[in-house]
Design an enzyme around this catalytic site. Structure first.
Site, PDB file in Angstrom:
ATOM      1  N   ASP A   1      37.552  45.385  73.313  1.00  0.00           N
ATOM      2  CA  ASP A   1      38.682  44.457  73.429  1.00  0.00           C
ATOM      3  C   ASP A   1      38.787  43.908  74.848  1.00  0.00           C
ATOM      4  O   ASP A   1      38.093  44.363  75.762  1.00  0.00           O
ATOM      5  CB  ASP A   1      39.998  45.142  72.997  1.00  0.00           C
ATOM      6  CG  ASP A   1      40.079  46.606  73.425  1.00  0.00           C
ATOM      7  OD1 ASP A   1      39.421  46.972  74.415  1.00  0.00           O
ATOM      8  OD2 ASP A   1      40.797  47.365  72.771  1.00  0.00           O
TER       9      ASP A   1
ATOM     10  N   HIS B   1      46.635  53.211  67.272  1.00  0.00           N
ATOM     11  CA  HIS B   1      45.773  52.013  67.285  1.00  0.00           C
ATOM     12  C   HIS B   1      44.338  52.377  67.647  1.00  0.00           C
ATOM     13  O   HIS B   1      44.085  53.346  68.358  1.00  0.00           O
ATOM     14  CB  HIS B   1      46.338  50.905  68.185  1.00  0.00           C
ATOM     15  CG  HIS B   1      46.300  51.150  69.661  1.00  0.00           C
ATOM     16  ND1 HIS B   1      47.262  50.665  70.513  1.00  0.00           N
ATOM     17  CD2 HIS B   1      45.415  51.797  70.460  1.00  0.00           C
ATOM     18  CE1 HIS B   1      46.955  51.012  71.758  1.00  0.00           C
ATOM     19  NE2 HIS B   1      45.847  51.694  71.743  1.00  0.00           N
TER      20      HIS B   1
ATOM     21  N   GLU C   1      46.899  47.215  66.232  1.00  0.00           N
ATOM     22  CA  GLU C   1      48.166  47.934  66.228  1.00  0.00           C
ATOM     23  C   GLU C   1      48.568  48.272  64.787  1.00  0.00           C
ATOM     24  O   GLU C   1      47.996  47.719  63.830  1.00  0.00           O
ATOM     25  CB  GLU C   1      49.254  47.067  66.887  1.00  0.00           C
ATOM     26  CG  GLU C   1      48.932  46.639  68.327  1.00  0.00           C
ATOM     27  CD  GLU C   1      49.122  47.771  69.360  1.00  0.00           C
ATOM     28  OE1 GLU C   1      49.054  48.962  68.999  1.00  0.00           O
ATOM     29  OE2 GLU C   1      49.316  47.425  70.545  1.00  0.00           O
TER      30      GLU C   1
ATOM     31  N   ASN D   1      50.228  55.343  69.149  1.00  0.00           N
ATOM     32  CA  ASN D   1      50.694  54.837  67.849  1.00  0.00           C
ATOM     33  C   ASN D   1      49.551  54.758  66.839  1.00  0.00           C
ATOM     34  O   ASN D   1      49.712  54.196  65.762  1.00  0.00           O
ATOM     35  CB  ASN D   1      51.356  53.464  68.014  1.00  0.00           C
ATOM     36  CG  ASN D   1      50.385  52.404  68.525  1.00  0.00           C
ATOM     37  OD1 ASN D   1      49.207  52.679  68.729  1.00  0.00           O
ATOM     38  ND2 ASN D   1      50.887  51.192  68.723  1.00  0.00           N
TER      39      ASN D   1
HETATM   40  C1  F6R Z   1      40.678  50.438  74.968  1.00  0.00           C
HETATM   41  C2  F6R Z   1      41.188  50.507  73.601  1.00  0.00           C
HETATM   42  C3  F6R Z   1      42.368  51.341  73.246  1.00  0.00           C
HETATM   43  C4  F6R Z   1      42.371  52.701  73.944  1.00  0.00           C
HETATM   44  C5  F6R Z   1      43.655  53.443  73.608  1.00  0.00           C
HETATM   45  C6  F6R Z   1      43.745  54.773  74.310  1.00  0.00           C
HETATM   46  O1  F6R Z   1      39.517  49.637  75.043  1.00  0.00           O
HETATM   47  O2  F6R Z   1      40.666  49.861  72.761  1.00  0.00           O
HETATM   48  O3  F6R Z   1      42.397  51.538  71.864  1.00  0.00           O
HETATM   49  O4  F6R Z   1      41.270  53.455  73.534  1.00  0.00           O
HETATM   50  O5  F6R Z   1      44.760  52.664  73.977  1.00  0.00           O
HETATM   51  O6  F6R Z   1      43.768  54.554  75.681  1.00  0.00           O
HETATM   52  P1  F6R Z   1      43.847  55.774  76.695  1.00  0.00           P
HETATM   53  O7  F6R Z   1      42.581  56.567  76.482  1.00  0.00           O
HETATM   54  O8  F6R Z   1      43.915  55.139  78.059  1.00  0.00           O
HETATM   55  O9  F6R Z   1      45.066  56.553  76.358  1.00  0.00           O
END
Ligand code: F6R
Length: 250
Positions: free
Chosen positions: A71, A136, A141, A134
């Site tokens: 992303d 995702h 989301e 959450n």
């Molecule tokens: C990042 C992404 C998100 C993260 C998720 C967890 O490229 O796609 O899905 O993997 O928000 O982020 P952390 O590991 O920072 O808690």
């Protein structure tokens, strides 16, 4: 053989995030040695960071590998240190000697082109994922369609709040991003989900033990034929005893 019988989900729990990261690097190393890792999908964020650091420590050679990010934020100025392009270059490509021309991120102006590019390059061999509090995956989301493709999405308020730690001012966190869709993620041949920390424990348990529902995006991962969850003790702390049977290394 039925499709169900072919599915393989491994849930492994480690005493520390570093140990879980090391297990992820073992998989990457094995695939590289087998000549089975040309396209690597990379997540950014805190959970997978130890994986990239461990790869650098072990001098894993990614010079022939192409990276596809999950992303990218929309709305940050080019070159901003928190764009995922900057993060992927700083944390992954530079330490692991991946040439810039082999680093790809989705583009909010033409999201569909990303799915086409991935397909044209032969698909993602291994996708590293984290999950949000959450549930995702990527920035899909809750409520995202399980069939979704790479597209522009609004970030949940909770996601913006969680990611505010990377910005000087919480208002600076972008409101939108472009993300691989859930359908896109499921097309990767193999998935590794790296999760650490107690704040993820409820999402991990819901994804692995709870109902399959678009309200919990990561619950779709059980449909994938080859998914490995690599968890530290805290992230695994709400799992059912059945799911904990693969506890290792403690
Ligand atoms: C990042 C992404 C998100 C993260 C998720 C967890 O490229 O796609 O899905 O993997 O928000 O982020 P952390 O590991 O920072 O808690």
């Amino acid at each position: 053989m039925t499709l169900t019988a072919q599915r393989r989900t491994v849930t492994a729990t480690y005493p520390s995030a570093a140990a879980a990261a090391s297990a992820a690097v073992d998989v990457i190393d094995e695939l590289l040695r087998a000549g089975a890792l040309r396209n690597l999908g990379v997540a950014t964020g805190s959970s997978p960071s130890p994986v990239y650091r461990e790869m650098a420590r072990r001098r894993i050679d990614l010079s022939a590998v192409t990276l596809f990010a999950l992303d990218e934020y929309i709305g940050l100025p080019a070159g901003h240190p928190e764009t995922y392009r900057a993060v992927v270059e700083r944390e992954i490509a530079e330490p692991l000697a991946v040439p810039r021309a082999r680093v790809h991120l989705p583009d909010g102006d033409d999201p569909e082109a990303y799915d086409d590019l991935i397909a044209a390059r032969g698909g993602i061999d291994l996708q590293i994922l984290g999950i949000g509090r959450n549930g995702h995956i990527g920035f899909n989301e809750p409520g995202s369609s399980f069939d979704s493709r790479t597209r522009v999405v609004d970030l949940d308020a909770s996601t913006r709040a969680a990611n505010a730690r990377f910005f000087d001012d919480p208002d600076d966190v972008p409101r939108r991003s472009v993300t691989q869709g859930i359908g896109t993620i499921l097309e990767a041949r193999r998935l590794i989900v790296v999760v650490s920390g107690a704040e993820k424990a409820a999402a991990v348990a819901a994804a692995i033990d709870g109902p399959r529902t678009e309200a919990m995006p990561a619950s779709v991962l059980r449909e994938h034929p080859d998914v490995t969850w690599l968890l530290d003790e805290a992230a695994a702390s709400h799992l059912s005893s059945r799911s904990l049977r693969d506890r290792v290394g403690a």
